[in-house]
Design a protein around this motif. Structure first.
Motif, PDB file in Angstrom:
ATOM      1  N   HIS A 111       0.816  -1.214   0.000  1.00  0.00           N
ATOM      2  CA  HIS A 111       0.000   0.000   0.000  1.00  0.00           C
ATOM      3  C   HIS A 111       0.853   1.269   0.000  1.00  0.00           C
ATOM      4  CE1 HIS A 111      -3.423  -2.592   0.193  1.00  0.00           C
ATOM      5  NE2 HIS A 111      -2.729  -3.298   1.082  1.00  0.00           N
ATOM      6  N   CYS A 165      -7.744   0.555  -4.879  1.00  0.00           N
ATOM      7  CA  CYS A 165      -7.020  -0.568  -4.263  1.00  0.00           C
ATOM      8  C   CYS A 165      -7.955  -1.300  -3.302  1.00  0.00           C
ATOM      9  CB  CYS A 165      -5.807  -0.013  -3.518  1.00  0.00           C
ATOM     10  SG  CYS A 165      -4.858  -1.282  -2.660  1.00  0.00           S
ATOM     11  N   CYS A 191      -7.635  -1.857  -0.359  1.00  0.00           N
ATOM     12  CA  CYS A 191      -7.644  -1.263   0.987  1.00  0.00           C
ATOM     13  C   CYS A 191      -8.653  -0.122   1.096  1.00  0.00           C
ATOM     14  CB  CYS A 191      -6.247  -0.754   1.352  1.00  0.00           C
ATOM     15  SG  CYS A 191      -5.724   0.683   0.399  1.00  0.00           S
TER      16      CYS A 191
HETATM   17 ZN   LIG Z   1      -3.993  -0.036  -0.884  1.00  0.00          ZN
END
Ligand SMILES: [Zn+2]
Length: 295
Positions: free
Chosen positions: A159, A170, A172
Motif C-alpha cells: 500500500h 485498491c 484497501c
Molecule cells: Zn492499498
C-alpha cells in the motif's frame, strides 16, 4: 516426535500441515476457503478441522498464518481485504476453543519468518520478504527480528502510494497503491487473465502476458527501490504464488529498483526468488510458535 499444526489461511484455500521442530513438513492437506461466509461459520469449520487433525496427530500447539492486519495488544482484526468477515473479530476470543498453546501471525510476516528460518534469509540480519498473490504482502526483518511496528501493523508495502491520479482503486479502500499495479488482481483487471493463466501464456511466448509481467516488474522495482532508500536493506525476497513468474518480471523489476534507489543503497541491492514457495507461510507460523512457546 514433537510437532506443531501449522495452518495457512488464504483467500481461496486453507492449508493444514503438521511440522516437526526442525521444520520438516510431515503432511499437506488443503481445503477450500470461502470469502462469502459468516465469521461464526468460518471459526466453526476451523474448529472442526483442527479438532480432526489433533485427534490424528499429537501436536504440541497450533500456529495460524492469517491474511489480516491484527492489533497485537487486543487481538482485534483491523483489516482483512481477502476475508472481510474477519474485520472487527477479536481473535483471542474467537480462538479460545483451542486447547493447546497457539499463535496467530499475519501471513506475510509468517512467510518472512519462514525465509529467516529455512529460506533465503537464513544468514541475513535484515531483509524484506514480499508475498505476491491476490494482493501484495510484505514483512520486514530488521537486526535479527521481525519488525511489527508500534501496534503490530507494520510493513504494508503493498500500500505504498505510487500513483496520485486517483484513477486506480485498491483493495484497501485507497487509490494508487503498489498492489493496485503489481498484484495478481491488478494483472487480472488489466488483462482478464488470472496470474496462473498469464504465467502459462508467458511461457508460450504470448506478448500480452510478457508485457503484463514486464509492467508489473517495473512497478514492483520502483517500490523496492523506495524501501531500499528508506531502510538500506540489501535483500528483497519475492515469495507467494505470482513469484513463480520471477524470470518473466525480474529484468524490469531489477531495472526499476536500480532507477529508483539512490546510489548508496542500490550498490548491493539483491532481488531473489523464494525457494520455499508456498510453504514459507506454514513454516514461518511454526517458527513463530517455537519462538514463543518452545524456549
Ligand atoms: Zn492499498
Amino acid at each position: 516426535m514433537e510437532t506443531i499444526l501449522a495452518i495457512d489461511v488464504g483467500g481461496t484455500h486453507q492449508r493444514f500441515s503438521p511440522i516437526d521442530f526442525k521444520g520438516n513438513i510431515l503432511e499437506k492437506m488443503t481445503y477450500p476457503s470461502h470469502r462469502d461466509i459468516s465469521s461464526s461459520a468460518f471459526f466453526q469449520s476451523l474448529e472442526d478441522r483442527i479438532s480432526d487433525h489433533l485427534k490424528k496427530n499429537l501436536c504440541k500447539g497450533v500456529a495460524l498464518a492469517l491474511p489480516v492486519v491484527l492489533e497485537e495488544q487486543t487481538g482485534e482484526v483491523q483489516d482483512a481485504p481477502n476475508l472481510p468477515f474477519l474485520v472487527g473479530q477479536n481473535l483471542k476470543e474467537s480462538l479460545s476453543f483451542l486447547s493447546v498453546p497457539w499463535i496467530v501471525e499475519n501471513d506475510a510476516n509468517s512467510a518472512l519468518l519462514g525465509e529467516a528460518w529455512l529460506g533465503e534469509g537464513q544468514k541475513e540480519s535484515s531483509f524484506c520478504c514480499l508475498t505476491l498473490g491476490t494482493g501484495i504482502g510484505s514483512g520486514l526483518f530488521l537486526n535479527g527480528k521481525l519488525w511489527k511496528g508500534v501496534r503490530g501493523m507494520a510493513s504494508e508495502m503493498g500500500h505504498l502510494k505510487i500513483d496520485f491520479s486517483g484513477k486506480t482503486p485498491c483493495s484497501c479502500g485507497g487509490h494508487g497503491c503498489l498492489e493496485a499495479f503489481a498484484s495478481a488482481s491488478a494483472l487480472h483487471k488489466k488483462t482478464g487473465y488470472s496470474g496462473e493463466e498469464l504465467y502459462q501464456k508467458a511461457g508460450q511466448g504470448d506478448s500480452l502476458a510478457l508485457h503484463a509481467f514486464e509492467e508489473m516488474g517495473a512497478f514492483l522495482g520502483r517500490g523496492i527501490g523506495s524501501v531500499a532508500n528508506l531502510l538500506n536493506i540489501d535483500l528483497f525476497i519475492l515469495a507467494g504464488q505470482l513469484s513463480q513468474a520471477f524470470h518473466f518480471f525480474y529484468p524490469s523489476c531489477h531495472r526499476g529498483a536500480q532507477e529508483s534507489a539512490m546510489k548508496g543503497p542500490r550498490q548491493h541491492l539483491k532481488i531473489v526468488q523464494s525457494k520455499l514457495g508456498d510453504d514459507a507461510g506454514l513454516l514461518g507460523a511454526a517458527y513463530a510458535w517455537l519462538q514463543k512457546h518452545a524456549r
